[in-house]
Design a protein around this motif. Sequence first.
Motif, PDB file in Angstrom:
ATOM      1  N   LEU A 124       1.626  12.239 -16.336  1.00 47.22           N
ATOM      2  CA  LEU A 124       0.771  12.854 -17.356  1.00 47.22           C
ATOM      3  C   LEU A 124      -0.582  13.225 -16.770  1.00 47.22           C
ATOM      4  N   ILE A 125      -1.168  12.325 -15.969  1.00 50.70           N
ATOM      5  CA  ILE A 125      -2.458  12.605 -15.332  1.00 50.70           C
ATOM      6  C   ILE A 125      -2.343  13.842 -14.451  1.00 50.70           C
ATOM      7  N   LYS A 126      -1.269  13.933 -13.675  1.00 45.89           N
ATOM      8  CA  LYS A 126      -1.077  15.087 -12.789  1.00 45.89           C
ATOM      9  C   LYS A 126      -0.873  16.370 -13.583  1.00 45.89           C
ATOM     10  N   MET A 127      -0.196  16.278 -14.691  1.00 48.14           N
ATOM     11  CA  MET A 127       0.076  17.459 -15.508  1.00 48.14           C
ATOM     12  C   MET A 127      -1.217  18.009 -16.117  1.00 48.14           C
ATOM     13  N   LEU A 128      -2.128  17.130 -16.494  1.00 48.19           N
ATOM     14  CA  LEU A 128      -3.349  17.537 -17.191  1.00 48.19           C
ATOM     15  C   LEU A 128      -4.500  17.877 -16.250  1.00 48.19           C
ATOM     16  N   SER A 129      -4.370  17.570 -14.960  1.00 53.90           N
ATOM     17  CA  SER A 129      -5.478  17.773 -14.027  1.00 53.90           C
ATOM     18  C   SER A 129      -5.097  18.798 -12.959  1.00 53.90           C
ATOM     19  N   ASN A 130      -6.083  19.172 -12.156  1.00 52.63           N
ATOM     20  CA  ASN A 130      -5.844  20.117 -11.057  1.00 52.63           C
ATOM     21  C   ASN A 130      -5.576  19.418  -9.734  1.00 52.63           C
ATOM     22  N   SER A 131      -6.094  18.205  -9.584  1.00 53.02           N
ATOM     23  CA  SER A 131      -5.792  17.430  -8.379  1.00 53.02           C
ATOM     24  C   SER A 131      -5.988  15.952  -8.660  1.00 53.02           C
ATOM     25  N   VAL A 132      -5.176  15.141  -7.997  1.00 53.99           N
ATOM     26  CA  VAL A 132      -5.278  13.682  -8.091  1.00 53.99           C
ATOM     27  C   VAL A 132      -5.263  13.133  -6.673  1.00 53.99           C
ATOM     28  N   ASN A 133      -6.326  12.452  -6.282  1.00 51.23           N
ATOM     29  CA  ASN A 133      -6.426  11.873  -4.942  1.00 51.23           C
ATOM     30  C   ASN A 133      -6.466  10.351  -5.042  1.00 51.23           C
ATOM     31  N   LEU A 134      -5.703   9.711  -4.184  1.00 46.96           N
ATOM     32  CA  LEU A 134      -5.604   8.254  -4.187  1.00 46.96           C
ATOM     33  C   LEU A 134      -6.095   7.700  -2.859  1.00 46.96           C
ATOM     34  N   ASP A 135      -6.952   6.677  -2.942  1.00 42.15           N
ATOM     35  CA  ASP A 135      -7.448   6.008  -1.744  1.00 42.15           C
ATOM     36  C   ASP A 135      -7.230   4.510  -1.939  1.00 42.15           C
ATOM     37  N   ILE A 136      -6.406   3.923  -1.075  1.00 37.07           N
ATOM     38  CA  ILE A 136      -6.070   2.504  -1.214  1.00 37.07           C
ATOM     39  C   ILE A 136      -6.461   1.760   0.055  1.00 37.07           C
ATOM     40  N   SER A 137      -7.231   0.721  -0.141  1.00 31.77           N
ATOM     41  CA  SER A 137      -7.519  -0.192   0.964  1.00 31.77           C
ATOM     42  C   SER A 137      -6.805  -1.508   0.662  1.00 31.77           C
ATOM     43  N   LYS A 138      -7.072  -2.523   1.463  1.00 28.70           N
ATOM     44  CA  LYS A 138      -6.408  -3.810   1.232  1.00 28.70           C
ATOM     45  C   LYS A 138      -6.941  -4.525  -0.005  1.00 28.70           C
ATOM     46  N   ILE A 188       0.835  -1.205   0.000  1.00 30.83           N
ATOM     47  CA  ILE A 188       0.000   0.000   0.000  1.00 30.83           C
ATOM     48  C   ILE A 188       0.865   1.248   0.000  1.00 30.83           C
ATOM     49  N   ASN A 189       1.886   1.266   0.846  1.00 34.42           N
ATOM     50  CA  ASN A 189       2.777   2.419   0.921  1.00 34.42           C
ATOM     51  C   ASN A 189       3.552   2.626  -0.379  1.00 34.42           C
ATOM     52  N   THR A 190       3.903   1.517  -1.047  1.00 36.29           N
ATOM     53  CA  THR A 190       4.606   1.612  -2.329  1.00 36.29           C
ATOM     54  C   THR A 190       3.725   2.277  -3.381  1.00 36.29           C
ATOM     55  N   LEU A 191       2.442   1.878  -3.421  1.00 44.32           N
ATOM     56  CA  LEU A 191       1.509   2.473  -4.382  1.00 44.32           C
ATOM     57  C   LEU A 191       1.279   3.954  -4.081  1.00 44.32           C
ATOM     58  N   ILE A 192       1.117   4.286  -2.816  1.00 47.95           N
ATOM     59  CA  ILE A 192       0.919   5.683  -2.431  1.00 47.95           C
ATOM     60  C   ILE A 192       2.118   6.528  -2.838  1.00 47.95           C
ATOM     61  N   ASP A 193       3.328   6.011  -2.596  1.00 47.66           N
ATOM     62  CA  ASP A 193       4.546   6.733  -2.965  1.00 47.66           C
ATOM     63  C   ASP A 193       4.644   6.896  -4.478  1.00 47.66           C
ATOM     64  N   LYS A 194       4.165   5.885  -5.213  1.00 48.79           N
ATOM     65  CA  LYS A 194       4.197   5.946  -6.677  1.00 48.79           C
ATOM     66  C   LYS A 194       3.342   7.097  -7.186  1.00 48.79           C
ATOM     67  N   ARG A 251       1.200   3.789 -23.491  1.00 48.83           N
ATOM     68  CA  ARG A 251       0.034   4.671 -23.453  1.00 48.83           C
ATOM     69  C   ARG A 251       0.402   6.115 -23.129  1.00 48.83           C
ATOM     70  N   GLY A 252       1.625   6.418 -22.908  1.00 49.31           N
ATOM     71  CA  GLY A 252       1.985   7.783 -22.551  1.00 49.31           C
ATOM     72  C   GLY A 252       2.913   7.814 -21.360  1.00 49.31           C
ATOM     73  N   ARG A 253       2.667   8.732 -20.443  1.00 48.23           N
ATOM     74  CA  ARG A 253       3.574   8.910 -19.318  1.00 48.23           C
ATOM     75  C   ARG A 253       2.911   8.614 -17.983  1.00 48.23           C
ATOM     76  N   GLY A 254       1.787   7.899 -17.994  1.00 47.56           N
ATOM     77  CA  GLY A 254       1.193   7.426 -16.767  1.00 47.56           C
ATOM     78  C   GLY A 254       0.778   8.507 -15.797  1.00 47.56           C
ATOM     79  N   ILE A 255       1.112   8.285 -14.528  1.00 50.17           N
ATOM     80  CA  ILE A 255       0.699   9.184 -13.448  1.00 50.17           C
ATOM     81  C   ILE A 255       1.215  10.608 -13.641  1.00 50.17           C
TER      82      ILE A 255
END
Length: 266
Positions: free
Chosen positions: A239-253, A215-221, A233-237
Amino acid sequence: MTLSNSADFLLEGLNVSSSEPGLAVISITSPLDIPAIVPFKSAVDRCIEKGNLFVVVDLGNVNFMDSPFVGTLMGCRKSLQQRGGDLAICSASQFLQDRLSIMGLDRVFHFYATPQTAIADFHFLGSKEQFSLTLPLQRNCVTLLRRLACSVLAKKGFKAKLIFHIETIIDELANNAVDYSDSDSRSFFAGFAISRKKIVLVVKNSRGMLDETEINTLIDKYKNPEINMDSPRGRGIPLIKMLSNSVNLDISKTEIIVQVTKIVEV
């Protein structure tokens, strides 16, 4: 509501009417040149004061508009959009449409045939669209999702640049969901909330039991993404951050939920 007799409208032939809350029609029968700028801006300001943020300008009886007034139209539209409204032009003659197109106004406004068609479109534009889908974990479903979202955005009149950005974000998020879902999972979730101010995308997929390290590895990614130039497909995360105003991640088990917000520029 008729404002044409108000003393601060020093333009004969300007009338403002409202048949429903939030919307007004400005009908004009005089040439739109420099002397018309102050009265027109006063009319729009009065509409804003009364909460009529969607304004239709009826040019059915106008045969001339100069460049300074074109700038006034664009400025009034920006002022309305910043408050969540908009300004539309209707009933312009073909001669006037051609003149306005030469001045580039056709790249800013859609010319409606009648006040009624502009009002009908305002009803659609002013609405907030929300929809969600549960899709099979298949590549062709990502394509269908992109096409659906782009179709809705195009119908609502969003700019091509914003639609392209949203399409790119959806492609990255949905393909990530397909790539990184649990092997036993058969579907992923996508949700959209679309208004004139912002677009919110949510993609959720299932994942096998994740321990705390994973979980911590994904959050850090997501917090510290690295550009992968080998990605098909491009530059992944990043690219998403560059094109958007905010990116929020919620990870459970067992789930990964990504929410992306894109502010609509006026």
